[in-house]
Motif scaffolding. Structure first.
Motif, short mmCIF file in Angstrom:
data_model
loop_
_atom_site.label_atom_id
_atom_site.label_comp_id
_atom_site.label_asym_id
_atom_site.label_seq_id
_atom_site.Cartn_x
_atom_site.Cartn_y
_atom_site.Cartn_z
N ARG A 143 0.82 -1.21 0.00
CA ARG A 143 0.00 0.00 0.00
C ARG A 143 0.86 1.27 0.00
O ARG A 143 0.55 2.25 0.67
CB ARG A 143 -0.93 -0.02 1.21
CG ARG A 143 -1.93 -1.16 1.16
CD ARG A 143 -2.91 -1.14 2.31
NE ARG A 143 -3.81 -2.27 2.20
CZ ARG A 143 -3.58 -3.46 2.77
NH1 ARG A 143 -2.50 -3.66 3.50
NH2 ARG A 143 -4.44 -4.45 2.61
N LEU A 144 1.91 1.28 -0.76
CA LEU A 144 2.86 2.39 -0.76
C LEU A 144 2.29 3.68 -1.34
O LEU A 144 2.77 4.77 -1.01
CB LEU A 144 4.12 2.00 -1.54
CG LEU A 144 4.97 0.92 -0.87
CD1 LEU A 144 6.04 0.42 -1.83
CD2 LEU A 144 5.62 1.45 0.39
N ALA A 145 1.27 3.60 -2.16
CA ALA A 145 0.75 4.80 -2.82
C ALA A 145 0.09 5.77 -1.85
O ALA A 145 -0.12 6.93 -2.18
CB ALA A 145 -0.25 4.40 -3.91
N ASP A 146 -0.23 5.31 -0.66
CA ASP A 146 -0.99 6.13 0.29
C ASP A 146 -0.12 6.95 1.24
O ASP A 146 -0.63 7.50 2.21
CB ASP A 146 -1.92 5.23 1.12
CG ASP A 146 -2.91 4.48 0.25
OD1 ASP A 146 -3.28 5.02 -0.81
OD2 ASP A 146 -3.30 3.37 0.62
N LEU A 147 1.18 7.03 1.01
CA LEU A 147 2.08 7.67 1.97
C LEU A 147 2.34 9.14 1.65
O LEU A 147 2.43 9.53 0.49
CB LEU A 147 3.41 6.91 2.01
CG LEU A 147 3.30 5.45 2.46
CD1 LEU A 147 4.65 4.76 2.34
CD2 LEU A 147 2.76 5.34 3.88
#
Length: 196
Positions: free
Chosen positions: A141-145
């Motif tokens: 879920r790296l896109a949410d950082l």
């Protein structure tokens, strides 16, 4: 007797953003992901979540004048479907303690030393930012950082844990080389000794 409020920077708004990000990551973890590996080699996802919840309790304990070393590094026994609840409860306790701005100028006992509350909040802002990446990397879920939090953490850890002060035995591993054009979270993870 009244005291004049400190004119120093208040780190709590940025800390709140880091907690918001961590809370979203914790809440997104599904039970079937709990046994997966993480960039923290000593933790699977479940243990990493237990560590993140423990950190909330450590900082609340320190803020109340207690010794954060009295809280275990990992809290066990949380049901697979209650990690979001455990985080929310720990966060609520922590925010209640640190709502008093006077605590920012008091000394607090952390696992690795005694520091002013203001400095402790800044350090833990960066820790929650790194652990948000750890959870996001482990669960895809790296896109949410938030990249701004990573920039702040990279700057903070550059002062707090410079590469020349690292060893394999210490709390921070030696840095890992990544391309100069890597995104900020990859650079932060590498700086902290992760292998992104």
């Amino acid at each position: 007797m009244t005291t004049e409020p400190s004119t120093e920077h208040d780190p709590r708004p940025t800390f709140t953003r880091a907690l918001d990000q961590a809370e979203r990551q914790v809440a997104a973890v599904r039970p079937e992901e709990l046994t997966g590996p993480t960039p923290c080699s000593e933790y699977d996802v479940r243990a990493l979540l237990g560590h993140v919840v423990a950190v909330l309790h450590k900082l609340a304990t320190a803020g109340r004048g207690g010794d954060a070393r009295d809280i275990p590094s990992v809290i066990d026994g949380i049901a697979d479907d209650d990690w979001a609840g455990a985080f929310a409860r720990g966060r609520s306790e922590l925010e209640e303690v640190w709502a008093d701005a006077g605590r920012l100028d008091s000394m607090v006992q952390l696992p690795w030393g005694k520091l002013p509350g203001r400095t402790a909040i800044e350090a833990y802002t960066h820790e929650f930012t790194v652990h948000s990446w750890d959870i996001a990397r482990a669960t895809g879920r790296l896109a949410d950082l938030d990249p701004d939090l990573a920039e702040r953490a990279l700057e903070g850890f550059s002062q707090f844990a410079p590469p020349e002060a690292r060893s394999e035995e210490g709390p921070f591993s030696p840095t890992v080389q990544v391309p100069d054009d890597a995104d900020v979270y990859t650079r932060l993870a590498a700086f902290m000794g992760r292998r992104p």
